[in-house]
Motif scaffolding. Structure first.
Motif, PDB file in Angstrom:
ATOM      1  N   ARG A 245      -5.061  -0.662  11.432  1.00 15.26           N
ATOM      2  CA  ARG A 245      -4.685  -2.093  11.384  1.00 15.26           C
ATOM      3  C   ARG A 245      -3.196  -2.249  11.132  1.00 15.26           C
ATOM      4  O   ARG A 245      -2.546  -3.133  11.695  1.00 15.26           O
ATOM      5  CB  ARG A 245      -5.496  -2.805  10.298  1.00 15.26           C
ATOM      6  N   ARG A 246      -2.671  -1.381  10.307  1.00 14.37           N
ATOM      7  CA  ARG A 246      -1.223  -1.450  10.006  1.00 14.37           C
ATOM      8  C   ARG A 246      -0.415  -1.251  11.293  1.00 14.37           C
ATOM      9  O   ARG A 246       0.562  -1.945  11.539  1.00 14.37           O
ATOM     10  CB  ARG A 246      -0.882  -0.370   8.961  1.00 14.37           C
ATOM     11  N   TRP A 247      -0.841  -0.306  12.133  1.00 13.75           N
ATOM     12  CA  TRP A 247      -0.119  -0.044  13.389  1.00 13.75           C
ATOM     13  C   TRP A 247      -0.165  -1.263  14.310  1.00 13.75           C
ATOM     14  O   TRP A 247       0.734  -1.476  15.122  1.00 13.75           O
ATOM     15  CB  TRP A 247      -0.730   1.153  14.135  1.00 13.75           C
ATOM     16  N   CYS A 248      -1.245  -2.045  14.212  1.00 12.43           N
ATOM     17  CA  CYS A 248      -1.415  -3.193  15.128  1.00 12.43           C
ATOM     18  C   CYS A 248      -0.636  -4.429  14.673  1.00 12.43           C
ATOM     19  O   CYS A 248      -0.411  -5.346  15.465  1.00 12.43           O
ATOM     20  CB  CYS A 248      -2.895  -3.579  15.228  1.00 12.43           C
ATOM     21  N   GLU A 249      -0.226  -4.426  13.392  1.00 13.70           N
ATOM     22  CA  GLU A 249       0.444  -5.628  12.865  1.00 13.70           C
ATOM     23  C   GLU A 249       1.677  -5.986  13.689  1.00 13.70           C
ATOM     24  O   GLU A 249       2.523  -5.126  13.957  1.00 13.70           O
ATOM     25  CB  GLU A 249       0.885  -5.398  11.406  1.00 13.70           C
TER      26      GLU A 249
ATOM     27  N   GLN B 223      -7.680   1.038   7.829  1.00 17.14           N
ATOM     28  CA  GLN B 223      -6.525   0.326   7.254  1.00 17.14           C
ATOM     29  C   GLN B 223      -5.225   0.766   7.942  1.00 17.14           C
ATOM     30  O   GLN B 223      -4.358  -0.046   8.272  1.00 17.14           O
ATOM     31  CB  GLN B 223      -6.467   0.633   5.759  1.00 17.14           C
ATOM     32  N   GLU B 224      -5.131   2.083   8.178  1.00 17.34           N
ATOM     33  CA  GLU B 224      -3.934   2.610   8.831  1.00 17.34           C
ATOM     34  C   GLU B 224      -3.844   2.091  10.275  1.00 17.34           C
ATOM     35  O   GLU B 224      -2.776   1.688  10.740  1.00 17.34           O
ATOM     36  CB  GLU B 224      -3.975   4.150   8.789  1.00 17.34           C
TER      37      GLU B 224
ATOM     38  N   ASP C 155       7.205   1.575  13.198  1.00 13.03           N
ATOM     39  CA  ASP C 155       8.162   2.022  12.169  1.00 13.03           C
ATOM     40  C   ASP C 155       8.506   3.513  12.305  1.00 13.03           C
ATOM     41  O   ASP C 155       9.277   4.047  11.526  1.00 13.03           O
ATOM     42  CB  ASP C 155       7.640   1.710  10.755  1.00 13.03           C
TER      43      ASP C 155
ATOM     44  N   PRO D 113       3.244   4.099  15.938  1.00 14.62           N
ATOM     45  CA  PRO D 113       3.565   2.856  15.213  1.00 14.62           C
ATOM     46  C   PRO D 113       5.052   2.509  15.304  1.00 14.62           C
ATOM     47  O   PRO D 113       5.892   3.399  15.426  1.00 14.62           O
ATOM     48  CB  PRO D 113       3.163   3.178  13.774  1.00 14.62           C
TER      49      PRO D 113
ATOM     50  N   SER E 145      -4.015   9.403   5.997  1.00 13.86           N
ATOM     51  CA  SER E 145      -5.150   8.591   6.475  1.00 13.86           C
ATOM     52  C   SER E 145      -5.412   8.817   7.966  1.00 13.86           C
ATOM     53  O   SER E 145      -5.727   7.875   8.700  1.00 13.86           O
ATOM     54  CB  SER E 145      -4.912   7.095   6.237  1.00 13.86           C
TER      55      SER E 145
ATOM     56  N   SER F 287      -2.726  -4.258  21.506  1.00 13.07           N
ATOM     57  CA  SER F 287      -3.136  -3.077  20.738  1.00 13.07           C
ATOM     58  C   SER F 287      -3.839  -2.096  21.677  1.00 13.07           C
ATOM     59  O   SER F 287      -4.436  -2.518  22.655  1.00 13.07           O
ATOM     60  CB  SER F 287      -4.129  -3.479  19.650  1.00 13.07           C
TER      61      SER F 287
END
Ligand code: DGY
Length: 415
Positions: A319-323, A316-317, A335, A333, A277, A328
């Motif tokens: 947003r995942r990094w910002c969780e 979506q990807e 993880d 990321p 993505s 931001s």
């Protein structure tokens, strides 16, 4: 209540060294290429003549082959390594021998759109055109559509995890003694490691031994990565320059830019990965796509209108990094095993990157995410000040202080 916009303008004033702006005193005492382009874009919003001057001073360092160096050493200073003596280039004003992300053309277009007169814009336009020609001929001689970096410093994201694999192949031996100054200005835990510097200087020595000839460097380069961030910026700048060419009545240049832009668009299209993505750079030495996830993978949004499915996946990807982040957008990321939120480009948040991402998201109608990022960085700046970058997990200010491009980003993003 503080007037943060006045503080930001004050920083630009304080860092003025006579028509050009140093990134910050001490740590970066010369004129840097993409720093000045961001600063010029901010000036375009309130002082157009000063913005033009910023770029005019930068191109005093432009080489005959069109390359705009990453550092122009207008005046001596011994607070920075590697200084002009290490680069050993032969331009009439001492410069480094490598370049930086080509935001320059975006800045020329911004100044034109803000009403800069044609007699100042036309020479800047021609400097930008020569620069773009250099990128396509020197850094994509095979016409793949992605331009390549021969040094991590050319990415502006020096010790990004994106370079870990490619940089590990570069020897740590140098003929130039490495005498770091940066770690005297900033906590060493926030800076690249000594091994990185050994490799950075090995590359400088290698290219100096080529007499800085572009073709010789291309053949000798132990580090060669076709970069999606640089190409995305080049294309965004190229699109603006093409419109500018038409406005200036430069029809032949407009057609030439059109062809260069089409080449980048095709190269970026092929660099998209459905599985990840995001866009992925290409290591030209190994032939492998760069696996490390970094902000570079989303910068092409700046210059492309993504098909809906790709855009939904990218959003979506992102947003995942910002969780779970306080600020931001993290440049890597959490993880990812190489994530180090305070060590320069290994996961931290950079206001100028947010500027580019916000612009790319807006172009692609991801307005809610663009607003979340914009709001997050403006709040961080108003809370912690105009530092070089932030730890996304805590909002801690990191790197140098009183930083020019951070002030520029604030002026742009807070309006
Ligand atoms: C540095 O010296 O840290 C720069 O990023 C290289 O230009």
């Amino acid at each position: 209540m503080s007037d943060f916009r006045a503080i930001a303008r004050g920083i630009l004033q304080d860092n003025d060294r006579g028509g050009y702006t140093v990134p910050t005193a001490g740590l970066y005492p010369f004129q840097w290429n993409w720093d000045s382009a961001f600063v010029a874009m901010a000036f375009a919003e309130f002082d157009v003549p000063r913005g033009c001057l910023e770029l005019e001073r930068l191109i005093e360092g432009q080489w005959d082959d069109g390359m705009i160096p990453h550092i122009v050493f207008h005046q001596p200073s011994d607070s920075y390594f590697p200084g002009a003596d290490v680069w050993r280039t032969s331009h009439r004003i001492p410069t480094s021998g490598i370049t930086q992300p080509p935001v320059f053309g975006m800045a020329v277009k911004a100044l034109h759109d803000s009403g800069a007169p044609a007699e100042r814009i036309r020479p800047l336009f021609h400097a930008a055109l020569r620069y773009h020609r250099w990128w396509y001929s020197a850094r994509d001689p095979e016409g793949t559509g992605l331009v390549a970096l021969l040094h991590p410093w050319e990415s502006g994201s020096d010790n990004s995890p994106a370079w870990d694999v490619a940089l590990a192949r570069v020897p740590t031996t140098t003929t130039t003694p490495v005498k770091r100054k940066d770690t005297g200005h900033v906590d060493p835990a926030m800076r690249p490691r000594d091994q990185d510097y050994q490799r950075f200087i090995h590359l400088v020595d290698t290219y100096a031994a080529c007499g800085w000839d572009a073709a010789e460097q291309w053949d000798a380069a132990p580090f060669k990565v076709a970069c999606v961030q640089t190409t995305g910026i080049l294309l965004a700048a190229g699109e603006g320059l093409q419109q500018l060419a038409r406005a200036l009545g430069e029809e032949a240049a407009a057609a030439e830019l059109d062809a260069m832009n089409a080449r980048s668009r095709a190269g970026l299209d092929q660099a998209w990965s459905d599985a990840d993505s995001r866009f992925r750079s290409l290591d030209l030495v190994s032939g492998q796509r760069v696996a490390a996830p970094t902000q570079a993978c989303f910068i092409p949004l700046l210059a492309l209108d993504l098909p809906a499915a790709r855009m939904a996946a990218a959003e979506q990807e992102m947003r995942r990094w910002c969780e779970g982040m306080l600020v931001s957008f993290p440049t890597t990321p959490r993880d990812y095993p190489g994530f180090e939120p305070r060590r320069y480009w290994r996961g931290s948040v950079w206001p100028i990157i947010d500027w580019l991402l916000v612009q790319g998201l807006l172009r692609n109608n991801a307005t809610a995410l663009a607003e979340d990022i914009r709001h997050s960085i403006v709040t961080a700046l108003e809370t912690a000040g105009f530092c070089e970058y932030f730890d996304p997990t805590t909002g801690e200010p990191c790197g140098g202080g009183h930083f020019s491009w951070t002030a520029a980003a604030y002026l742009h993003l807070s309006q």
